[in-house]
Design a protein around this motif. Structure first.
Motif, PDB file in Angstrom:
ATOM      1  N   THR A  57      20.287  22.277  24.298  1.00  0.00           N
ATOM      2  CA  THR A  57      20.637  21.104  25.093  1.00  0.00           C
ATOM      3  C   THR A  57      20.382  19.876  24.236  1.00  0.00           C
ATOM      4  OG1 THR A  57      19.889  22.233  27.099  1.00  0.00           O
ATOM      5  CG2 THR A  57      20.191  19.857  27.235  1.00  0.00           C
ATOM      6  N   VAL A  93      15.851  16.901  23.093  1.00  0.00           N
ATOM      7  CA  VAL A  93      16.670  18.043  22.688  1.00  0.00           C
ATOM      8  C   VAL A  93      15.843  19.308  22.884  1.00  0.00           C
ATOM      9  CG1 VAL A  93      18.097  16.766  21.061  1.00  0.00           C
ATOM     10  CG2 VAL A  93      16.002  17.847  20.246  1.00  0.00           C
ATOM     11  N   LEU A 119      17.716  15.119  13.163  1.00  0.00           N
ATOM     12  CA  LEU A 119      19.028  14.703  13.632  1.00  0.00           C
ATOM     13  C   LEU A 119      19.557  13.599  12.735  1.00  0.00           C
ATOM     14  CD1 LEU A 119      17.623  15.845  16.345  1.00  0.00           C
ATOM     15  CD2 LEU A 119      19.365  14.545  17.515  1.00  0.00           C
ATOM     16  N   LEU A 149      22.437  18.241  14.173  1.00  0.00           N
ATOM     17  CA  LEU A 149      21.066  18.674  14.431  1.00  0.00           C
ATOM     18  C   LEU A 149      20.760  19.842  13.502  1.00  0.00           C
ATOM     19  CD1 LEU A 149      19.362  19.170  17.857  1.00  0.00           C
ATOM     20  CD2 LEU A 149      19.136  20.890  16.084  1.00  0.00           C
TER      21      LEU A 149
END
Length: 197
Positions: free
Chosen positions: A38, A52, A69, A104
């Motif tokens: 997510t 996240v 990220l 990511l």
């Protein structure tokens, strides 16, 4: 005819054994594979998401996963220290995400010690659906981004540890320099004394 029948049975048995060896000898690589995320790979989410979460198989306790990220402009997004929930869900607070494609990257260690690193992208876009904080992450007190997590590190060390290490190195270098200078002066004085005699 009878000879062919006798040869068919061993050949069939050999074929079955080869199939079993091939299937049984296949290593299990999927135990640390990413099962859910997510935001997930290829997802489109609304701006403002600040947590996240990555779900894997069972992870090794005592290890700290790494998450980073990068925004669409190539600049890093601040990430707090990742925490593990339920031995398999990695949660991390991030600076609220802005519009663009985000990459990511992660590194985790499975329960049996195997390390896996990978990356994926998702898009943050106006008008997309908001993403809620995953339930596994809600009970955790996640470290705020830039509060001494991965982005607050120097050469992979915590900021405080790095500063102490650099201070000690500075003292050693300066102290070593003083000793070398004194040794050189002592040799010069000894040498000039011999010349005078």
């Amino acid at each position: 005819m009878r000879g062919l029948r006798l040869l068919r049975a061993p050949a069939a048995l050999l074929g079955c054994l080869c199939v079993l060896l091939f299937l049984g000898g296949t290593p299990a690589y999927a135990h640390t594979a990413l099962k859910d995320a997510t935001p997930g790979p290829g997802a489109k989410v609304a701006p403002g998401a600040d947590v996240v979460a990555l779900t894997f198989g069972r992870l090794k306790s005592g290890t700290t996963p790494k998450i980073s990220l990068v925004g669409s402009d190539g600049s890093p997004v601040a990430v707090g220290r990742p925490e593990v929930a339920d031995d398999s869900v990695v949660c991390a607070a991030v600076t609220p995400l802005r519009a663009g494609v985000v990459t990511l990257s992660y590194t985790v260690v499975s329960a049996d010690g195997d390390q896996q690193s990978s990356a994926f992208q998702f898009e943050v876009a106006d008008g997309a659906e908001s993403v809620a904080t995953p339930s596994a992450c809600r009970g955790l007190s996640l470290q705020a981004p830039g509060a001494g997590g991965e982005n607050g590190s120097i050469l992979g060390l915590g900021r405080t540890t790095a500063l102490v290490a650099f201070s000690v190195m500075g003292v050693v270098v300066v102290g070593g320099g003083v000793i070398v200078v004194r040794t050189m002066r002592g040799r010069r004085l000894t040498g000039s004394g011999r010349t005078a005699v």
